[in-house]
Design an enzyme around this catalytic site. Structure first.
Site, PDB file in Angstrom:
ATOM      1  CG  HIS A 117      33.539   5.443 119.127  1.00 23.66           C
ATOM      2  ND1 HIS A 117      34.196   5.215 117.940  1.00 23.66           N
ATOM      3  CD2 HIS A 117      34.283   4.830 120.086  1.00 23.66           C
ATOM      4  CE1 HIS A 117      35.284   4.496 118.178  1.00 23.66           C
ATOM      5  NE2 HIS A 117      35.357   4.244 119.465  1.00 23.66           N
ATOM      6  CG  ASP A 194      27.717   2.893 118.056  1.00 23.38           C
ATOM      7  OD1 ASP A 194      27.813   1.730 118.480  1.00 23.38           O
ATOM      8  OD2 ASP A 194      28.650   3.715 118.087  1.00 23.38           O
ATOM      9  CD  GLN A 197      31.019   0.502 124.900  1.00 24.93           C
ATOM     10  OE1 GLN A 197      30.853  -0.342 125.778  1.00 24.93           O
ATOM     11  NE2 GLN A 197      32.177   0.643 124.278  1.00 24.93           N
ATOM     12  CE  LYS A 220      33.608  -1.638 121.287  1.00 20.36           C
ATOM     13  NZ  LYS A 220      34.814  -1.174 121.951  1.00 20.36           N
ATOM     14  CB  CYS A 358      37.218   6.942 119.892  1.00 20.64           C
ATOM     15  SG  CYS A 358      38.642   5.908 119.605  1.00 20.64           S
TER      16      CYS A 358
HETATM   17  N1  PLP Z   1      30.861   2.900 118.909  1.00 17.65           N
HETATM   18  C1  PLP Z   1      31.076   2.883 120.228  1.00 17.65           C
HETATM   19  C2  PLP Z   1      30.045   3.502 121.146  1.00 17.65           C
HETATM   20  C3  PLP Z   1      32.213   2.283 120.746  1.00 17.65           C
HETATM   21  O1  PLP Z   1      32.428   2.259 122.067  1.00 17.65           O
HETATM   22  C4  PLP Z   1      33.144   1.714 119.849  1.00 17.65           C
HETATM   23  C5  PLP Z   1      34.408   1.142 120.346  1.00 17.65           C
HETATM   24  O2  PLP Z   1      34.845   1.394 121.434  1.00 17.65           O
HETATM   25  C6  PLP Z   1      32.870   1.754 118.491  1.00 17.65           C
HETATM   26  C7  PLP Z   1      31.716   2.349 118.052  1.00 17.65           C
HETATM   27  C8  PLP Z   1      33.798   1.169 117.488  1.00 17.65           C
HETATM   28  O3  PLP Z   1      33.893  -0.212 117.673  1.00 17.65           O
HETATM   29  P1  PLP Z   1      34.968  -1.062 116.846  1.00 17.65           P
HETATM   30  O4  PLP Z   1      36.279  -0.383 117.046  1.00 17.65           O
HETATM   31  O5  PLP Z   1      34.903  -2.418 117.466  1.00 17.65           O
HETATM   32  O6  PLP Z   1      34.515  -1.049 115.429  1.00 17.65           O
END
Ligand code: PLP
Length: 400
Positions: A117, A194, A197, A220, A358
């Site tokens: 992401h 990270d 997900q 999430k 993203c």
């Molecule tokens: N990392 C992953 C794999 C994600 O799917 C997301 C959001 O979709 C993020 C990071 C960023 O999350 P946030 O926008 O809640 O900070």
């Protein structure tokens, strides 16, 4: 599993869609909504700095929430749990404090995965530019899995940081994070996982994972937006300098110099999202109460139904082929724009996400501008999948 009854969202209005955009954000269970109301009705006060009863109660609830998060992550200590506004902020905290920590220097390598992401790419890119380090993407195999062989060949004594998702948000594939972490540590690198997900879908044990940092977002995992957690190993968090500065993160301030508070407060300047942090712990307790084995069985049955139904539709390509998915699946249909598909699905009462998710570098490497992504959560039913598949088939026949 019949978790839907726990979510007022599905009964509050008549025209509620089939919600399959859970990788973007989740709906909230009644226990979380009640906890928000309860906090503001009964406990609301600023924490840490009050002599009065309410302030003490709010402080106790906030610190109890931190302990609950530590338990959820199986963290050795609640002092290692930093409340953030989300996964993005957690990753930025590490990337931006590493600049001044001396742990990373010019010429070092930062490895990220090619399906990351943007929030797990851009902070490292900026860090690399600032210190003169190199950002190196680890390629994917032809079937879109993390290329372990390539990764091992990229690791060397210059590798300082490996930052990867547990589950890719565009592909739904789980990375072999345990093996990646071990190999990275053997090469002397730090590892940030990270968990955006993964946190709602599989148990997280930071000690078994062996990582150095783990970030995830509250929204999430059935908690309010604007909440999240960064877990870090205590000795590393001690080495990182403060990030945001202001109230609460200090020990003593004079115009000549400031000394800083102990962990975790060193990283929590200003009034935190008190209610959000407390209700994040409520959401995590809700997940624990459902149980990860029941969640896994339920979500896997939905995802396999989804994958087999999508796989039978003509021209539909499942990104990642026949591989097992975590809780989401992305499809590409040559000649059909994902946005048109998403719009038609919306008109038929199906909420899915379309676009690059993203993950622009991944999309560029695939030669596409985006995908249509279906993602499930505990409250989805098999009937949601049936309706989504029927609608998708219909949308395709209108567009092809
Ligand atoms: N990392 C992953 C794999 C994600 O799917 C997301 C959001 O979709 C993020 C990071 C960023 O999350 P946030 O926008 O809640 O900070």
């Amino acid at each position: 599993m019949n978790a839907r009854a726990d979510f007022p969202f599905f009964s509050a209005v008549d025209d509620v869609p089939v919600y399959l955009d859970n990788a973007a954000t989740t709906q909230k269970p009644a226990c979380v909504l009640d906890a928000v109301r309860n906090f503001y009705e009964r406990t609301n006060a600023n924490i840490h700095r009050g002599a009065h009863r309410l302030s003490r109660e709010a402080t106790d609830a906030h610190e109890a929430a931190r302990s609950s998060v530590a338990q959820f992550l199986h963290a050795p200590s609640a002092r290692e749990v930093l409340f953030t506004s989300g996964c993005t902020e957690g990753i930025n905290l590490v990337a931006q404090t590493l600049v001044y920590s001396g742990l990373l220097k010019a010429g070092d390598d930062i490895l990220v995965s090619s399906d990351a992401h943007h929030s797990n790419i851009v902070p490292w890119q900026i860090l690399a530019e600032r210190v003169g380090a190199n950002l190196r993407p680890v390629p994917l195999t032809p079937d879109l899995h993390f290329d372990m062989q390539a990764f091992l060949s990229m690791l060397n004594r210059k590798t300082r940081m490996v930052a990867i998702p547990v589950v890719s948000n565009a592909l739904g594939l789980r990375l072999p994070v345990e093996d990646i972490t071990k190999a990275a540590h053997d090469a002397g690198a730090l590892v940030l996982l990270d968990g955006a997900q993964s946190a709602a879908h599989e148990p997280t044990d930071v000690q078994t994972l062996g990582c150095d940092f783990f970030a995830f977002s509250g929204h999430k995992v059935y908690a309010p937006t604007g909440t999240g957690v960064l877990w870090g190993r205590q000795e590393l968090l001690e080495m990182l300098p403060p990030w945001k500065t202001g109230g609460e993160m200090i020990h003593e301030v004079s115009f000549e110099r400031t000394s800083f508070n102990q962990l975790p407060f060193k990283f929590e300047a200003g009034t935190p999202n008190i209610c959000g942090d407390i209700t994040l712990a409520v959401a995590l307790n809700y997940i624990r109460h459902l149980g990860f084995s029941a969640i896994h069985a339920h979500e896997q049955s939905l995802i396999s139904e989804l994958c087999s139904g999508l796989g039978q539709l003509p021209h539909v390509q499942l990104l990642g082929g026949a591989s097992a998915r975590a809780s989401l699946v992305s499809v590409h249909v040559p000649g059909v724009h994902h946005y048109d598909l998403g719009t038609l699905l919306d008109q038929m009462g199906i909420a899915v996400r379309t676009g690059h998710h993203c993950c622009q570098p991944l999309m560029q490497s695939l030669g596409i501008t985006g995908t249509t992504r279906f993602s499930v959560a505990v409250y989805n039913h098999a009937s949601d999948i049936e309706r989504a598949l029927q609608a998708f088939d219909k949308a395709l026949s209108m567009l092809r």
